[in-house]
Design an enzyme around this catalytic site. Structure first.
Site, PDB file in Angstrom:
ATOM      1  N   LYS A  13       0.888  -1.161  -0.075  1.00 22.29           N
ATOM      2  CA  LYS A  13       0.084  -0.060   0.158  1.00 22.29           C
ATOM      3  C   LYS A  13       0.743   1.519   0.003  1.00 22.29           C
ATOM      4  CE  LYS A  13      -2.017  -0.671   3.861  1.00 22.29           C
ATOM      5  NZ  LYS A  13      -1.729  -1.839   4.190  1.00 22.29           N
ATOM      6  N   ARG A  88      -9.826   1.017   8.216  1.00 26.48           N
ATOM      7  CA  ARG A  88      -9.579  -0.453   8.336  1.00 26.48           C
ATOM      8  C   ARG A  88     -10.530  -0.912   9.020  1.00 26.48           C
ATOM      9  NH1 ARG A  88      -3.625   0.347   8.771  1.00 26.48           N
ATOM     10  NH2 ARG A  88      -2.495  -1.737   8.701  1.00 26.48           N
ATOM     11  N   ARG A 127      10.402  -7.030   5.695  1.00 25.68           N
ATOM     12  CA  ARG A 127      10.321  -5.747   5.701  1.00 25.68           C
ATOM     13  C   ARG A 127      11.359  -4.825   6.531  1.00 25.68           C
ATOM     14  NH1 ARG A 127       4.507  -2.420   5.569  1.00 25.68           N
ATOM     15  NH2 ARG A 127       4.635  -3.192   7.738  1.00 25.68           N
ATOM     16  N   ARG A 162      10.345  -3.040  12.072  1.00 32.07           N
ATOM     17  CA  ARG A 162       9.111  -2.667  13.115  1.00 32.07           C
ATOM     18  C   ARG A 162       9.154  -3.891  13.900  1.00 32.07           C
ATOM     19  NH1 ARG A 162       4.609  -0.330   9.547  1.00 32.07           N
ATOM     20  NH2 ARG A 162       3.422  -1.593  10.859  1.00 32.07           N
ATOM     21  N   ARG A 173      -1.706  -9.587  13.302  1.00 34.26           N
ATOM     22  CA  ARG A 173      -2.100  -8.533  12.764  1.00 34.26           C
ATOM     23  C   ARG A 173      -2.896  -8.960  11.077  1.00 34.26           C
ATOM     24  NH1 ARG A 173       3.177  -5.965  11.049  1.00 34.26           N
ATOM     25  NH2 ARG A 173       2.088  -4.315   9.933  1.00 34.26           N
TER      26      ARG A 173
END
Ligand code: ADP
Ligand code: ZN
Length: 220
Positions: A13, A88, A127, A162, A173
């Site tokens: 995104k 969301r 990531r 993160r 998540r």
């Protein structure tokens, strides 16, 4: 122009939003980045948001809506905006409709990124993000690593993972995504603004191809 980015965590995104932001000269607003800014300031709001984020849960709607509402009051969004990470939940989507109506704006497109679940988990855990808050470049240790491991190509700052991108939290998540956020796509389907599109390495269709299709679609 109003563009909404939907999709699982790390689905791309933010990367697609950045390309669209440069193309249409409108700001890309990431709800996660807004929260992380409040957290790094050490504010009470940040502390509250962090309680949920560290568990991989959604920050409650009232707090989220408050912060997004105040962001949408800023001057730079008057010609358009891209929302990355908001809404969301279906409730947030409804609140957003009301906010936009008050501003005489309407959603031009909801870009819904579809990426296979196994690929998503891999993307989240691989990531890495530039620690420089002015840069925030996104890397992937496998798909597009930085030239020097741990160092941002663009600005030379350190990259980091993160905490909520670590495997156990990432799994949580994803569950939250399927439960709370996937229904938001159905909500937009009804209003006719949904543009679902695959972003997956398995079909060699990554951010640049997806962004190009969205740009072509919007220019038509
Ligand atoms: P990603 O796109 O990888 O999921 P984000 O930076 O968008 O990451 O979000 C990180 C975390 O911030 C989420 O896991 C959630 O806790 C919180 N968050 C972000 N946006 C929202 C939102 N619209 N509503 C509730 N919580 C949110
Ligand atoms: Zn950087």
């Amino acid at each position: 122009m109003v563009i909404i980015m939907l999709g699982a965590p790390a689905s791309g995104k933010g990367s697609v939003a950045e390309i669209l932001s440069n193309e249409f000269k409108i700001p890309a607003i990431s709800s996660g980045d807004i929260f992380r800014k409040y957290i790094s300031n050490g504010s009470e709001i940040g502390k509250k948001a962090n309680e949920y984020m560290t568990k991989g849960e959604l920050v409650p709607d009232d707090l989220t809506v408050e912060l997004i509402t105040s962001r949408l009051e800023e001057d730079d969004v008057k010609d358009g905006l891209i929302l990355d990470g908001f809404p969301r939940t279906v409730n947030q989507a409804k609140v957003l409709d009301e906010m936009l109506e008050k501003k005489n704006k309407k959603i031009d497109i909801v870009v819904n990124l579809e990426t296979p679940e196994d690929e998503i988990l891999e993307r989240i855990t691989n990531r890495r993000i530039c620690s420089n808050s002015e840069c925030k470049a996104i890397y992937n240790t496998v798909l597009h690593p930085s030239k020097v491991e741990g160092i941002c190509d663009k600005c030379g700052s350190k990259t980091y993972q993160r905490d909520d991108d670590k495997l156990e939290k990432a799994k949580n998540r994803l569950e939250v995504y399927y439960r709370e956020t996937a229904p938001v796509a159905d909500y937009y389907k009804k209003t006719g603004v949904l543009y679902s599109t695959v972003l997956s390495k398995s079909v060699n269709r990554m951010k640049d191809e997806v962004a190009k299709d969205v740009i072509d679609y919007l220019k038509k």
